[in-house]
Design a protein around this motif. Structure first.
Motif, PDB file in Angstrom:
ATOM      1  N   LEU A  99      10.007   4.131 -64.486  1.00 24.32           N
ATOM      2  CA  LEU A  99      10.865   4.898 -63.597  1.00 24.32           C
ATOM      3  C   LEU A  99      11.627   3.961 -62.677  1.00 24.32           C
ATOM      4  CD1 LEU A  99       8.461   7.799 -62.514  1.00 24.32           C
ATOM      5  CD2 LEU A  99      10.310   7.909 -64.183  1.00 24.32           C
ATOM      6  N   PRO A 100      12.878   4.277 -62.393  1.00 22.64           N
ATOM      7  CA  PRO A 100      13.625   3.444 -61.437  1.00 22.64           C
ATOM      8  C   PRO A 100      13.062   3.643 -60.036  1.00 22.64           C
ATOM      9  CG  PRO A 100      14.880   5.402 -61.991  1.00 22.64           C
ATOM     10  CD  PRO A 100      13.680   5.410 -62.899  1.00 22.64           C
ATOM     11  N   PRO A 101      13.286   2.683 -59.138  1.00 21.87           N
ATOM     12  CA  PRO A 101      12.773   2.852 -57.773  1.00 21.87           C
ATOM     13  C   PRO A 101      13.484   3.985 -57.061  1.00 21.87           C
ATOM     14  CG  PRO A 101      14.254   0.974 -57.892  1.00 21.87           C
ATOM     15  CD  PRO A 101      14.024   1.423 -59.302  1.00 21.87           C
ATOM     16  N   THR A 102      12.793   4.605 -56.127  1.00 22.93           N
ATOM     17  CA  THR A 102      13.400   5.583 -55.240  1.00 22.93           C
ATOM     18  C   THR A 102      13.131   5.105 -53.822  1.00 22.93           C
ATOM     19  OG1 THR A 102      13.519   7.932 -54.665  1.00 22.93           O
ATOM     20  CG2 THR A 102      11.349   7.072 -55.269  1.00 22.93           C
ATOM     21  N   ASN A 103      13.287   5.949 -52.837  1.00 27.01           N
ATOM     22  CA  ASN A 103      12.949   5.526 -51.478  1.00 27.01           C
ATOM     23  C   ASN A 103      11.874   6.439 -50.908  1.00 27.01           C
ATOM     24  OD1 ASN A 103      14.201   7.667 -49.611  1.00 27.01           O
ATOM     25  ND2 ASN A 103      15.980   7.090 -50.843  1.00 27.01           N
ATOM     26  N   LEU A 104      11.239   5.970 -49.853  1.00 27.78           N
ATOM     27  CA  LEU A 104      10.084   6.676 -49.292  1.00 27.78           C
ATOM     28  C   LEU A 104      10.441   8.064 -48.798  1.00 27.78           C
ATOM     29  CD1 LEU A 104       7.054   6.227 -48.645  1.00 27.78           C
ATOM     30  CD2 LEU A 104       7.762   5.468 -46.364  1.00 27.78           C
ATOM     31  N   HIS A 105      11.618   8.207 -48.211  1.00 28.94           N
ATOM     32  CA  HIS A 105      12.010   9.521 -47.710  1.00 28.94           C
ATOM     33  C   HIS A 105      12.208  10.510 -48.857  1.00 28.94           C
ATOM     34  CE1 HIS A 105      13.504  11.862 -44.204  1.00 28.94           C
ATOM     35  NE2 HIS A 105      13.980  12.603 -45.183  1.00 28.94           N
ATOM     36  N   PHE A 106      12.861  10.080 -49.917  1.00 28.92           N
ATOM     37  CA  PHE A 106      13.054  10.943 -51.086  1.00 28.92           C
ATOM     38  C   PHE A 106      11.698  11.318 -51.686  1.00 28.92           C
ATOM     39  CE2 PHE A 106      13.584  11.800 -55.576  1.00 28.92           C
ATOM     40  CZ  PHE A 106      14.684  12.646 -55.613  1.00 28.92           C
ATOM     41  N   TYR A 107      10.793  10.356 -51.721  1.00 34.44           N
ATOM     42  CA  TYR A 107       9.455  10.613 -52.258  1.00 34.44           C
ATOM     43  C   TYR A 107       8.799  11.775 -51.522  1.00 34.44           C
ATOM     44  CZ  TYR A 107       4.480   9.767 -53.302  1.00 34.44           C
ATOM     45  OH  TYR A 107       3.159   9.905 -53.674  1.00 34.44           O
ATOM     46  N   TRP A 108       8.872  11.758 -50.181  1.00 31.04           N
ATOM     47  CA  TRP A 108       8.218  12.809 -49.403  1.00 31.04           C
ATOM     48  C   TRP A 108       9.033  14.092 -49.359  1.00 31.04           C
ATOM     49  CZ3 TRP A 108       3.415  13.233 -47.275  1.00 31.04           C
ATOM     50  CH2 TRP A 108       2.597  12.108 -47.380  1.00 31.04           C
ATOM     51  N   ASP A 109      10.325  13.997 -49.440  1.00 36.21           N
ATOM     52  CA  ASP A 109      11.173  15.190 -49.436  1.00 36.21           C
ATOM     53  C   ASP A 109      11.135  15.940 -50.764  1.00 36.21           C
ATOM     54  OD1 ASP A 109      12.297  15.785 -47.001  1.00 36.21           O
ATOM     55  OD2 ASP A 109      14.236  14.865 -47.416  1.00 36.21           O
ATOM     56  N   ASN A 110      11.017  15.198 -51.850  1.00 35.82           N
ATOM     57  CA  ASN A 110      11.182  15.795 -53.172  1.00 35.82           C
ATOM     58  C   ASN A 110       9.995  15.575 -54.108  1.00 35.82           C
ATOM     59  OD1 ASN A 110      14.274  16.665 -53.292  1.00 35.82           O
ATOM     60  ND2 ASN A 110      14.164  14.722 -52.208  1.00 35.82           N
ATOM     61  N   HIS A 111       9.700  14.328 -54.408  1.00 33.55           N
ATOM     62  CA  HIS A 111       8.697  14.046 -55.436  1.00 33.55           C
ATOM     63  C   HIS A 111       7.353  14.691 -55.126  1.00 33.55           C
ATOM     64  CE1 HIS A 111       6.320  11.843 -58.416  1.00 33.55           C
ATOM     65  NE2 HIS A 111       5.473  11.582 -57.436  1.00 33.55           N
ATOM     66  N   ILE A 112       6.836  14.474 -53.930  1.00 34.18           N
ATOM     67  CA  ILE A 112       5.485  14.954 -53.642  1.00 34.18           C
ATOM     68  C   ILE A 112       5.440  16.475 -53.565  1.00 34.18           C
ATOM     69  CG2 ILE A 112       5.489  14.966 -51.101  1.00 34.18           C
ATOM     70  CD1 ILE A 112       2.802  13.464 -53.450  1.00 34.18           C
ATOM     71  N   VAL A 113       6.554  17.101 -53.139  1.00 36.09           N
ATOM     72  CA  VAL A 113       6.604  18.561 -53.105  1.00 36.09           C
ATOM     73  C   VAL A 113       6.644  19.116 -54.527  1.00 36.09           C
ATOM     74  CG1 VAL A 113       7.937  20.559 -52.349  1.00 36.09           C
ATOM     75  CG2 VAL A 113       7.716  18.570 -50.854  1.00 36.09           C
ATOM     76  N   GLU A 114       7.403  18.481 -55.403  1.00 35.79           N
ATOM     77  CA  GLU A 114       7.467  18.921 -56.796  1.00 35.79           C
ATOM     78  C   GLU A 114       6.109  18.785 -57.479  1.00 35.79           C
ATOM     79  OE1 GLU A 114      10.560  16.515 -58.383  1.00 35.79           O
ATOM     80  OE2 GLU A 114      12.177  17.678 -57.440  1.00 35.79           O
ATOM     81  N   ARG A 115       5.314  17.817 -57.046  1.00 39.34           N
ATOM     82  CA  ARG A 115       3.979  17.629 -57.625  1.00 39.34           C
ATOM     83  C   ARG A 115       3.038  18.784 -57.281  1.00 39.34           C
ATOM     84  NH1 ARG A 115       0.985  15.990 -59.789  1.00 39.34           N
ATOM     85  NH2 ARG A 115      -0.152  14.115 -59.236  1.00 39.34           N
ATOM     86  N   LEU A 116       3.376  19.565 -56.267  1.00 37.92           N
ATOM     87  CA  LEU A 116       2.535  20.697 -55.894  1.00 37.92           C
ATOM     88  C   LEU A 116       2.683  21.856 -56.873  1.00 37.92           C
ATOM     89  CD1 LEU A 116       3.124  20.792 -52.025  1.00 37.92           C
ATOM     90  CD2 LEU A 116       1.182  19.811 -53.247  1.00 37.92           C
ATOM     91  N   GLY A 117       3.786  21.891 -57.613  1.00 35.43           N
ATOM     92  CA  GLY A 117       4.012  22.966 -58.567  1.00 35.43           C
ATOM     93  C   GLY A 117       5.461  23.381 -58.579  1.00 35.43           C
ATOM     94  N   SER A 118       5.797  24.263 -59.512  1.00 30.15           N
ATOM     95  CA  SER A 118       7.195  24.668 -59.685  1.00 30.15           C
ATOM     96  C   SER A 118       7.514  26.038 -59.097  1.00 30.15           C
ATOM     97  CB  SER A 118       7.551  24.680 -61.180  1.00 30.15           C
ATOM     98  OG  SER A 118       6.697  25.569 -61.889  1.00 30.15           O
ATOM     99  N   ASP A 119       6.490  26.822 -58.755  1.00 29.32           N
ATOM    100  CA  ASP A 119       6.706  28.173 -58.251  1.00 29.32           C
ATOM    101  C   ASP A 119       6.345  28.231 -56.771  1.00 29.32           C
ATOM    102  OD1 ASP A 119       6.893  30.827 -57.682  1.00 29.32           O
ATOM    103  OD2 ASP A 119       5.302  31.487 -59.050  1.00 29.32           O
ATOM    104  N   PRO A 120       7.347  28.281 -55.878  1.00 25.83           N
ATOM    105  CA  PRO A 120       7.047  28.266 -54.442  1.00 25.83           C
ATOM    106  C   PRO A 120       6.199  29.440 -53.986  1.00 25.83           C
ATOM    107  CG  PRO A 120       9.371  28.768 -54.847  1.00 25.83           C
ATOM    108  CD  PRO A 120       8.798  28.311 -56.140  1.00 25.83           C
TER     109      PRO A 120
END
Length: 211
Positions: A99-120
């Motif tokens: 995977l290409p690098p991302t930044n820490l803010h994007f990780y917490w804004d997007n990646h880690i939230v998406e890891r919780l699941g797809s259905d809010p």
């Protein structure tokens, strides 16, 4: 936008650690306030508007929309912290070799939230079931300032805790940190709790302001 999200944390930190409390000009609607106001100030101003019986309905609807957004925002730890890196935007992070690098803010804004699941809806229901009445009562107390302080502490103890992680430089020389499974597990726990706190506190604000 009527308020800065404090992506670099500077406005929040000024309010938390210094005599920084600009007032909204008399007669000015919160939605028309300066665009770079601190998110804490805007939350407080919109709460006041919802309680004011003389505020026009259209402005109250706008205040409600902003509160839904901003109370959630202040619970993202990097919206309430800064390490001279624009709230993590200047910190490159690597998740896997392919995977290409991302930044820490994007990780917490997007990646880690998406890891919780797809259905809010399912995520929210699952989080809600794990919140006891006593915990909800404790979390609902406090003010936007104390909530931001809580988020700032979480940034220090979890978000910026890179102890034992491998520093990395890609083929272009970009430096960053390789996040491992241990970091991600801690991040998932923190994200679930921050989302839960945000929901409880938003509910408390609405219960106390919307009649």
């Amino acid at each position: 936008r009527a308020a800065s999200l404090c992506l670099a944390g500077r406005n929040v930190l000024k309010k938390l650690h210094a005599d920084f409390d600009p007032k909204l000009p008399l007669g000015t609607l919160a939605s028309a306030g300066p665009a770079n106001d601190c998110v804490i100030d805007k939350i407080e101003q919109f709460i006041v508007e919802l309680r004011n019986p003389f505020i026009a309905r259209a402005e109250k609807i706008l205040a409600l929309k902003f509160l839904l957004h901003l109370i959630g925002d202040v619970h993202q730890p990097l919206h309430a912290a800064d390490n001279k890196d624009r709230g993590g935007n200047d910190v490159a992070v690597f998740l896997a070799d392919d995977l290409p690098p991302t930044n820490l803010h994007f990780y917490w804004d997007n990646h880690i939230v998406e890891r919780l699941g797809s259905d809010p809806w399912s995520i929210g229901a699952a989080l809600s079931r794990k919140i006891s009445a006593g915990t909800a009562d404790a979390w609902s107390k406090g003010t936007p300032i104390s909530w931001a302080k809580d988020s700032s502490r979480r940034a220090k103890t979890v978000v910026y805790n890179f102890a034992g992680l491998q520093e990395f430089a890609d083929d272009r020389g970009a430096k960053g940190v390789r996040l491992d499974d241990s970091y991600e597990n801690s991040a998932l726990i923190a994200a679930r709790q921050q989302l839960s706190k945000a929901g409880v506190r938003l509910a408390a604000v609405l219960n106390n302001t919307v009649r």
